[in-house]
Design an enzyme around this catalytic site. Structure first.
Site, short mmCIF file in Angstrom:
data_model
loop_
_atom_site.label_atom_id
_atom_site.label_comp_id
_atom_site.label_asym_id
_atom_site.label_seq_id
_atom_site.Cartn_x
_atom_site.Cartn_y
_atom_site.Cartn_z
N GLU A 1 20.01 -68.31 36.98
CA GLU A 1 20.34 -69.71 37.27
C GLU A 1 19.13 -70.43 37.89
OE1 GLU A 1 23.86 -70.29 39.64
OE2 GLU A 1 23.87 -72.45 39.23
N HIS B 1 26.29 -72.29 40.23
CA HIS B 1 27.32 -71.31 39.89
C HIS B 1 27.24 -70.19 40.93
CE1 HIS B 1 30.37 -69.53 37.50
NE2 HIS B 1 29.67 -68.46 37.23
N HIS C 1 34.84 -66.60 44.55
CA HIS C 1 34.76 -67.04 43.16
C HIS C 1 36.19 -67.22 42.64
CE1 HIS C 1 33.75 -67.59 39.10
NE2 HIS C 1 32.72 -66.76 38.99
N CYS D 1 34.87 -68.13 33.88
CA CYS D 1 34.36 -68.79 35.10
C CYS D 1 33.96 -70.24 34.88
CB CYS D 1 33.20 -68.00 35.66
SG CYS D 1 33.54 -66.24 35.71
N PHE E 1 31.24 -65.69 31.83
CA PHE E 1 31.22 -64.53 30.95
C PHE E 1 31.59 -65.03 29.55
CE2 PHE E 1 32.27 -60.88 34.13
CZ PHE E 1 30.95 -60.89 34.54
N LYS F 1 30.50 -70.54 46.85
CA LYS F 1 31.27 -69.30 46.64
C LYS F 1 31.09 -68.35 47.81
CE LYS F 1 31.48 -69.10 41.57
NZ LYS F 1 30.66 -70.26 41.12
#
Lengths: 402, 86
Positions: A305, A294, A331, A162, A390, A326
């Site tokens: 976050e 994010h 995403h 990501c 990830f 998003k």
């Protein structure tokens, strides 16, 4: 060190097939997420996504090109054409030899892979089209961009899940800043919305069946999207000399690794990337007005976050706006940072902060100004874009008004 | 369509030509078909005639399958069809 500016932008994603339509949709708080449409979708538990609708490959590419271009390459080329047209830069001679293409991507030609696995495993076929390999390789898009626009310098693909496109753009930024390359085409793309692509994500049990609601107490997971965001990063002196319109300046970048867990995010790792980008650009944190989060809409990401942002900015965190687009385009995995950079450009150029839509109920663990549901007007000088992947790999970029 | 017409159609599509511009004497080179195009044409031949064509792009002239002209390709296909269908 050179100053680095953005002179061209292009995109195709669930919100629009170019930058103006995408920004308009972000302003309107439009949701591009809807029912998925592809073979075997009825066998999925997750049936929604930010799919590019009404897209006709034949309208843009001939038969021979389509035999070599997976969907992620097609999206990349369409976005790159827009970015190149806006920039007006032409790659010839020494400029072409020193300039290159660095793109982020995670799944490569996943649709091609899915179709051909289906052919050999399910349909029992014993031969596949000869171009399966050059079509599915993750660097196909970067290579085709380099061929179409004659960039003969450093060209490769970055794959950090990501965070792929933020890592890619960060690398391009550093190359232009160091003087190694006068200009770079950069950004990223993804086209994972096929049966196998969504089925794999389903397995992880982090996907929402109904909507992406970042920072809302009612959030219940992420929603996948697809598309591309492509930019021309250019040495300021080079751009200025040719009279290019400068969209924004890239002023800082940092990356970090959590070195902790393969999927769970870490506040410390995220905070080190954010503070690292501020330090890299010698940016006083009080100058930052907007953070493109994010903001995946998962329980774990959003609270981690927010905690990281609060840690880095201290009291100034309460003055910041932080939103996740998003919620609108989904995403885009390896292409997500690139499409999200458009929200940063819109904030800097148009003074419009894209909202976090789908926001229903405050979460005490996400107690920041997340620009809920409705876009906001604000004059901003410095913005940041977060990407936390990830694998615990984080990449954060800071932009300033040109 | 007979084998000849089908092969000409496949070759013409690869060469981006009208089938009337492809003759039995045409060679891949004369039609401007590069190595990647040749591999794609072989795939189309396998799909169309449901045969397996022995062809290695590393040594295109070495195998049993002669690709030096359209006529040779047709002859090779007919031979393979007879062998593989029997």
């Amino acid at each position: 060190m050179k100053r680095v500016v953005i002179t061209g932008a292009g995109t195709i994603n669930a919100l629009g097939s170019d930058v103006p339509s995408t920004m308009q949709a972000m302003r309107d708080g439009h949701c591009g997420i809807g029912p998925l449409d592809f073979q075997d979708v009825d066998r999925l538990a997750i049936k929604i996504g930010g799919q590019v609708q009404g897209y006709e490959p034949d309208a843009h590419f001939n038969r021979q090109q389509l035999s070599l271009y997976d969907r992620f390459t097609q999206f990349t080329l369409l976005a790159a054409r827009q970015a190149m047209a806006q920039s007006g830069i032409e790659f010839t001679g020494e400029l072409a030899d020193r300039s290159g293409v660095i793109l982020g991507n995670s799944g490569g030609g996943l649709t091609t892979q899915d179709e051909n696995f289906r052919a050999v495993y399910e349909d029992g076929k014993n031969r596949v089209h000869p171009f399966v390999v050059p079509k599915l390789m993750n660097n196909a898009a970067a290579s085709h961009v380099s061929m179409e626009f004659n960039l003969r310098g450093p060209t490769f693909t970055v794959s950090t899940a990501c965070a792929s496109s933020n890592h890619a753009m960060g690398q391009a930024y550093q190359m232009v800043r160091s003087g190694m390359a006068p200009a770079m085409i950069t950004g990223g793309s993804e086209a994972m919305l096929c049966f196998g692509g969504v089925k794999a994500w389903e397995g992880l049990r982090v996907m929402s069946k109904d909507a992406c609601r970042p920072f809302s107490a009612t959030r219940n997971g992420m929603v996948q999207g697809e598309g591309a965001g492509i930019f021309v990063f250019e040495d300021y002196d080079h751009a200025h000399a040719r009279g290019a319109d400068i969209l924004a300046e890239v002023v800082g970048f940092a990356m970090s690794s959590d070195a902790a867990d393969i999927v769970m995010p870490s506040k410390a790792g995220a905070a080190r990337a954010i503070s690292g980008a501020l330090r890299d650009g010698q940016i006083d944190k009080t100058r930052v007005s907007y953070v493109n989060a994010h903001g995946t809409g998962t329980a774990a990401n959003d609270k981690t976050e927010c905690a990281a942002v609060a840690d880095v900015f201290g009291a100034h965190a309460d003055n910041l706006m932080i939103s996740s687009t998003k919620s609108m385009h989904g995403h885009l995995i390896g292409g997500t940072g690139a499409v999200e950079l458009l929200a940063c450009l819109m904030a800097l150029r148009d003074g419009i902060i894209a909202p976090t839509i789908g926001y229903e109920e405050p979460d005490p663990e996400c107690a920041l100004d997340v620009v809920p549901n409705v876009a906001r007007e604000a004059k901003v000088d410095v913005v940041m874009s977060n990407a936390f992947a990830f694998g615990g790999l984080n990449a954060v970029m800071a932009l300033a008004r040109a | 369509m007979n084998v000849k017409d089908q092969v000409i159609a496949i070759v013409a599509e690869q060469a981006l030509l009208d089938p009337s511009d492809v003759t039995l004497e045409s060679t891949p080179e004369s039609l401007g078909i590069d190595s990647l195009g040749l591999v794609e044409a072989i795939f189309a031949i396998e799909e169309t005639f449901d045969i397996s064509v022995p062809f290695n792009a590393n040594e295109p002239t070495e195998g049993d399958f002669d690709i030096s002209s359209v006529a040779k390709i047709i002859a090779g296909i007919e031979k393979l069809m007879a062998e593989q269908k029997s």
